[in-house]
Design a protein around this motif. Structure first.
Motif, mmCIF file in Angstrom:
data_model
loop_
_atom_site.group_PDB
_atom_site.id
_atom_site.type_symbol
_atom_site.label_atom_id
_atom_site.label_comp_id
_atom_site.label_asym_id
_atom_site.label_seq_id
_atom_site.Cartn_x
_atom_site.Cartn_y
_atom_site.Cartn_z
ATOM 1 N N THR A 126 -23.575 -51.779 3.720
ATOM 2 C CA THR A 126 -23.501 -51.669 5.179
ATOM 3 C C THR A 126 -22.131 -52.122 5.675
ATOM 4 N N TYR A 127 -21.645 -53.224 5.121
ATOM 5 C CA TYR A 127 -20.338 -53.756 5.532
ATOM 6 C C TYR A 127 -19.210 -52.787 5.210
ATOM 7 N N THR A 128 -19.188 -52.242 3.980
ATOM 8 C CA THR A 128 -18.068 -51.379 3.585
ATOM 9 C C THR A 128 -18.041 -50.090 4.398
ATOM 10 N N VAL A 129 -19.225 -49.496 4.619
ATOM 11 C CA VAL A 129 -19.250 -48.270 5.418
ATOM 12 C C VAL A 129 -18.821 -48.572 6.856
ATOM 13 N N HIS A 130 -19.304 -49.689 7.401
ATOM 14 C CA HIS A 130 -18.915 -50.059 8.764
ATOM 15 C C HIS A 130 -17.412 -50.275 8.855
ATOM 16 N N GLN A 131 -16.828 -50.914 7.831
ATOM 17 C CA GLN A 131 -15.385 -51.142 7.833
ATOM 18 C C GLN A 131 -14.608 -49.835 7.791
ATOM 19 N N ARG A 132 -15.069 -48.890 6.974
ATOM 20 C CA ARG A 132 -14.373 -47.598 6.889
ATOM 21 C C ARG A 132 -14.458 -46.848 8.208
ATOM 22 N N LEU A 133 -15.624 -46.937 8.863
ATOM 23 C CA LEU A 133 -15.799 -46.190 10.105
ATOM 24 C C LEU A 133 -15.033 -46.815 11.264
ATOM 25 N N ASN A 134 -14.788 -48.114 11.215
ATOM 26 C CA ASN A 134 -14.181 -48.796 12.352
ATOM 27 C C ASN A 134 -12.799 -49.356 12.055
ATOM 28 N N ALA A 135 -12.304 -49.077 10.853
ATOM 29 C CA ALA A 135 -10.968 -49.569 10.510
ATOM 30 C C ALA A 135 -9.918 -48.862 11.352
ATOM 31 N N GLY A 136 -8.896 -49.589 11.736
ATOM 32 C CA GLY A 136 -7.791 -48.973 12.447
ATOM 33 C C GLY A 136 -6.964 -48.114 11.508
ATOM 34 N N THR A 137 -6.274 -47.145 12.064
ATOM 35 C CA THR A 137 -5.453 -46.261 11.245
ATOM 36 C C THR A 137 -3.971 -46.639 11.292
ATOM 37 N N GLY A 138 -3.626 -47.562 12.173
ATOM 38 C CA GLY A 138 -2.212 -47.860 12.374
ATOM 39 C C GLY A 138 -1.589 -46.997 13.448
ATOM 40 N N ALA A 139 -2.348 -46.062 13.983
ATOM 41 C CA ALA A 139 -1.880 -45.186 15.059
ATOM 42 C C ALA A 139 -2.907 -45.230 16.193
ATOM 43 N N ARG A 140 -2.496 -44.780 17.349
ATOM 44 C CA ARG A 140 -3.407 -44.783 18.492
ATOM 45 C C ARG A 140 -4.546 -43.790 18.254
ATOM 46 N N MET A 141 -5.787 -44.233 18.541
ATOM 47 C CA MET A 141 -6.945 -43.366 18.365
ATOM 48 C C MET A 141 -7.741 -43.209 19.668
ATOM 49 N N GLU A 142 -7.562 -44.093 20.620
ATOM 50 C CA GLU A 142 -8.294 -44.011 21.882
ATOM 51 C C GLU A 142 -7.542 -43.117 22.859
ATOM 52 N N GLY A 143 -8.285 -42.272 23.567
ATOM 53 C CA GLY A 143 -7.659 -41.391 24.541
ATOM 54 C C GLY A 143 -6.759 -40.361 23.902
ATOM 55 N N VAL A 144 -7.166 -39.845 22.757
ATOM 56 C CA VAL A 144 -6.390 -38.831 22.036
ATOM 57 C C VAL A 144 -7.303 -37.635 21.756
ATOM 58 N N LEU A 145 -6.898 -36.469 22.238
ATOM 59 C CA LEU A 145 -7.635 -35.238 21.967
ATOM 60 C C LEU A 145 -6.923 -34.501 20.830
ATOM 61 N N THR A 146 -7.666 -34.164 19.784
ATOM 62 C CA THR A 146 -7.056 -33.531 18.610
ATOM 63 C C THR A 146 -7.632 -32.133 18.393
ATOM 64 N N ALA A 147 -6.885 -31.341 17.662
ATOM 65 C CA ALA A 147 -7.322 -29.992 17.305
ATOM 66 C C ALA A 147 -6.539 -29.563 16.075
ATOM 67 N N ARG A 148 -6.938 -28.439 15.509
ATOM 68 C CA ARG A 148 -6.221 -27.877 14.361
ATOM 69 C C ARG A 148 -5.964 -26.400 14.640
ATOM 70 N N LEU A 149 -4.781 -25.954 14.234
ATOM 71 C CA LEU A 149 -4.407 -24.552 14.406
ATOM 72 C C LEU A 149 -3.999 -24.006 13.046
ATOM 73 N N THR A 150 -4.724 -22.996 12.587
ATOM 74 C CA THR A 150 -4.432 -22.346 11.309
ATOM 75 C C THR A 150 -3.992 -20.916 11.583
ATOM 76 N N LEU A 151 -2.897 -20.505 10.939
ATOM 77 C CA LEU A 151 -2.318 -19.180 11.172
ATOM 78 C C LEU A 151 -2.980 -18.174 10.237
ATOM 79 N N ARG A 152 -3.837 -17.308 10.796
ATOM 80 C CA ARG A 152 -4.622 -16.406 9.950
ATOM 81 C C ARG A 152 -4.229 -14.936 10.108
ATOM 82 N N THR A 153 -3.394 -14.616 11.069
ATOM 83 C CA THR A 153 -3.024 -13.210 11.245
ATOM 84 C C THR A 153 -1.974 -12.806 10.211
#
Length: 823
Positions: free
Chosen positions: A446-473
């Motif tokens: 329980t502790y290790t999974v909780h740590q992985r899910l809530n660990a900081g990344t070193g970058a801002r994560m709050e108030g960030v909208l992300t997406a991915r764009l793949t070039l398929r044409t």
């Protein structure tokens, strides 16, 4: 039998507290066992809507005997398997993909698709009967055939507004004008999660097994076969194995470590399920063992109270077998009632698991898997309940029925009383070991999974909208100079459009081939300047392309140097920013600014690329998911502006400083449409949600570990107190004798606590060692393990000592005469 049942019910109702406690204890173990069985059969039985699904065989390549991935069979190998596997009626290729579908009234969108051989539709039966139009035909795969597609009913309704004129209409798929020829039932997501189907085309270009035994290239495909009537999957596996061995002999450079496996359809693409199921089965078995010990202790105490009753019945002529059956009947009734209660709660837990997994699986759960209560799981629950009744009730019933009539009728104690204390100590020993093992394992998981899910990344994560764009044409596919120039121009246009959109929302833009906190760990072999490499064993580094201003936008502070700017052009000095791990691994104790390294290109014929100069150093930013590899990775970042040739074919986009709402998503979609209206964003989620999805439902696993830990804690408290206090109570006469001959209360208390400590010294290390071994490799640091061992050891020791002290204190308050007459 009817009299036994009636008598058992009456006996249970006479002692409702004992019956209720036994019922709740048994329900915990049986409920978790039924839940584990439900998970197992949800994966293995599946809800395949195809005729004779047992004849469908998924063929996967193996590497050194281990499963690799579903899309792993090289097309040239497939042709050999088709010719030399007589157990299979046919073996047909298919490929999974994600395609961009142009909408008629909205932005384009991406959908999971499959390129399918037309012959496969015949194996799917009514599940693939079109609701509108037709399915794919053999002629659709012929060279020069007009582009056609079949879509699922859910896609048709959700994305195309259930347009009744959809059949015969034309839409853009990856920029290609394609006719929609049919609509299939919405339930079908063949082969796993797909809802759009195109004709299969053999891999383009010259077919070659390439360098080494790498898998997942464009020339690798998925393969689905159908067994001939009467043939078995084992026969097919043996034939495939023989063909793979022949290919390994013919092409040792490519196929030496490659084999082939024939798997049930329901096992397709799920290589890690066995470990999940094994862990669940192990946890259920240990929890049941704990439950059996707790319940056996309760039944022993109850049987001890009934010795005079049993002695009277024996004196009246009741055979011992009848007495044993009478007591076993009570246990069976308890277990069946507990199984019914456990069945109810496990059905609820399975439904909650289904909802939680669907919320976290991001559409990746194969369509045939639905976590629900199945008849097989009910049968397993019934069988386990009967076995539990036997394991729990047989020994107490047998011991209680072995009465010494004279002593039992005289004072209520049978001859078995002389050995009860030793047996009780054995129960305490097993209870301590199992409780500590399960508590440590479930708590640390329980502790290790909780740590992985809530660990900081070193970058801002709050108030960030992300997406991915793949070039398929088509204009962005390939490796020619024109394609690379088109990609580079697109990323420049997109950057400009995104900057305008961000300015209007007072936000900032970050682009990266893999954003922090999720996605893949992209690695390349590198050569730091001055390093001597032996046997071609180059170190690896994580390679990420980013835009100028990326670190400022993601609020990553530079430790030294600078980040990229407009001066870093394609024709200027090649530069990189590295993380602390990179600097410490390759230039320990040195200033990394100005140091150089090169990327090693090629697999067998390795070439050293141009030298790259380090201009900045950042703290470690977590790329990928936060396991050990991600935490220790030596990462380097290159500017997108210097990516020609080699401009990336996909990119992660982060809009920093905006909420995840419809307005923000519209900003992103409009910017992409302005850069290229044929492209579509995917995985549009907040950075926090993206990180959660990247962990593949580990929050569901964390909840399961937490529930297991709470169940174990409850059983440990009740069980350890029950077996320990009973062990002290059984020594009531001994305590009376010792007091009668002059032993003080302090001496007796020290004796009892000392014996409890001796049991702890034997059982506790065994349980804690077992829990630590079960978690070997899961923890990145020894500190959590040490703290877990300390906490669980303290908790179990406190329980045992308290459970010894409290009944001992009661016993010492009795007069010696009362103690000598105690049962």
């Amino acid at each position: 039998m009817r009299d036994d049942l009636r008598h058992s019910v009456q006996a249970l109702l006479r002692h409702p507290g004992h019956a209720l406690l036994s019922l709740l204890t048994l329900s915990c173990g049986l409920g978790f066992a039924i839940f584990a069985a439900g998970i197992y059969f949800s994966f293995t039985a599946g809800d395949l809507p195809f005729p004779e699904p047992e004849r469908l065989v998924a063929v996967e390549a193996s590497r050194d005997g281990e499963r690799s991935q579903a899309k792993s069979v090289h097309y040239l190998d497939l042709l050999e398997y088709q010719r030399q596997t007589p157990s299979l009626e046919a073996l047909l290729p298919l490929q999974t993909d994600t395609v961009t579908l142009g909408g008629q009234r909205q932005y384009p969108a991406n959908f999971a698709a499959a390129r399918v051989s037309a012959g496969i539709w015949l194996w799917l039966g009514e599940a693939a009967r079109p609701e509108l139009g037709r399915g794919l035909l053999p002629g659709d795969s012929e060279p020069g055939a007009a582009p056609v597609a079949v879509i699922g009913a859910d896609l048709w309704r959700r994305f195309l507004g259930a347009d009744p004129a959809i059949v015969g209409s034309r839409l853009k798929i990856n920029g290609v004008d394609t006719e929609i020829v049919g609509v299939l039932p919405g339930r079908l997501r063949f082969p796993m999660t797909q809802e759009l189907w195109l004709p299969f085309q053999p891999p383009a270009g010259t077919l070659s097994r390439g360098e080494g035994y790498s898998m997942g290239t464009p020339q690798h495909v998925m393969a689905l076969g159908r067994l001939r009537p009467g043939a078995s999957r084992e026969q097919a596996s043996a034939e495939l194995h023989q063909v793979a061995q022949n290919l390994a002999t013919q092409f040792p450079a490519n196929n030496r470590r490659v084999g082939a496996l024939a798997l049930p359809y329901a096992a397709w693409g799920l290589p890690d399920v066995d470990m999940i199921l094994l862990g669940l089965a192990g946890a259920a078995a240990l929890l049941l063992a704990l439950v059996c010990i707790n319940t056996a202790n309760l039944l022993l105490a109850r049987a001890n109270e009934r010795r005079q009753e049993l002695a009277v019945r024996a004196a009246l002529g009741a055979p011992r077998g009848r007495l044993v059956m009478q007591m076993l009947t009570e246990t069976w009734l308890l277990c069946l009632a507990a199984a019914g209660l456990g069945l109810f709660f496990s059905a609820w837990a399975l439904e909650a698991t289904q909802q939680a997994v669907m919320a976290t699986a991001d559409g990746r759960l194969p369509f045939w898997i639905h976590f629900t209560m199945r008849p097989q799981a009910v049968l397993v629950g019934l069988g386990v309940s009967l076995l539990t009744a036997l394991a729990t009730g047989l020994l107490p019933a047998w011991r209680a029925s072995a009465v010494d009539l004279n002593s039992a009728l005289r004072d209520g104690r049978g001859s078995q009383g002389r050995t009860s204390s030793r047996f009780a100590r054995g129960l305490v020993w097993v209870q301590i070991a199992l409780s500590s093992l399960l508590l440590l394992a479930s708590g640390l998981q329980t502790y290790t999974v909780h740590q992985r899910l809530n660990a900081g990344t070193g970058a801002r994560m709050e108030g960030v909208l992300t997406a991915r764009l793949t070039l398929r044409t088509a204009e962005y596919q390939g490796s020619g100079e024109a394609v690379q120039a088109a990609r580079a121009a697109l990323w420049n246009r997109l950057q400009a459009r995104l900057d305008e959109a961000a300015a209007s929302a007072q936000a900032r833009v970050a682009l990266s081939t893999s954003l922090p906190g999720g996605g893949m760990i992209d690695t390349d072999e590198i050569l730091p300047e001055g390093m001597t490499v032996q046997d071609g064993q180059y170190p690896e580094g994580g390679n990420y392309r980013i835009n100028a201003g990326f670190f400022d936008a993601m609020e990553v502070k530079l430790l030294a140097g600078r980040e990229f700017g407009p001066q870093d052009r394609a024709d200027s000095l090649k530069v990189a920013v590295i993380n602390q791990n990179f600097a410490q691994q390759h230039w320990p104790g040195q200033d990394p600014l100005g140091k150089r390294f090169a990327i090693v290109e090629g697999q067998t014929q390795k070439r050293i690329g141009p030298w790259i100069t380090v201009v900045g150093v950042i703290p470690h930013v977590l790329q990928g998911i936060g396991r050990e590899r991600g935490l220790r990775a030596a990462n380097f970042y290159l500017p997108i502006s210097q990516a020609t040739p080699g401009a990336p074919a996909d990119m992660g986009i982060a809009l920093v400083g905006v909420p995840d709402n419809a307005a923000s998503r519209e900003l992103l979609a409009r910017a992409v449409a302005q850069a290229d209206p044929s492209l579509a964003l995917e995985q549009v989620v907040s950075a926090e949600e993206r990180q959660r999805i990247a962990h593949g439902g580990e929050d569901v696993a964390a909840a399961m570990y937490l529930i297991l830990g709470l169940l174990t804690l409850g059983l440990a408290i009740s069980g350890i107190y029950g077996v320990t206090s009973r062990a002290v109570q059984l020594r009531g006469q001994e305590i009376g004798v010792r007091r009668a001959v002059g032993a003080s209360d302090g001496q007796l208390m020290r004796m009892l606590l000392g014996q409890a400590l001796s049991l702890l010294a034997l059982a506790l290390p065994l349980g804690l060692t077992g829990g630590a071994l079960a978690l070997s490799g899961e923890l990145g640091s020894s500190l959590p393990l040490g703290l877990g061992v300390l906490l669980v050891g303290t908790l179990i020791s406190s329980l045992v000592l308290f459970s010894t002290w409290l009944p001992a204190r009661r016993a010492l308050r009795q007069s010696p005469t009362a103690a000598l007459n105690s049962p």
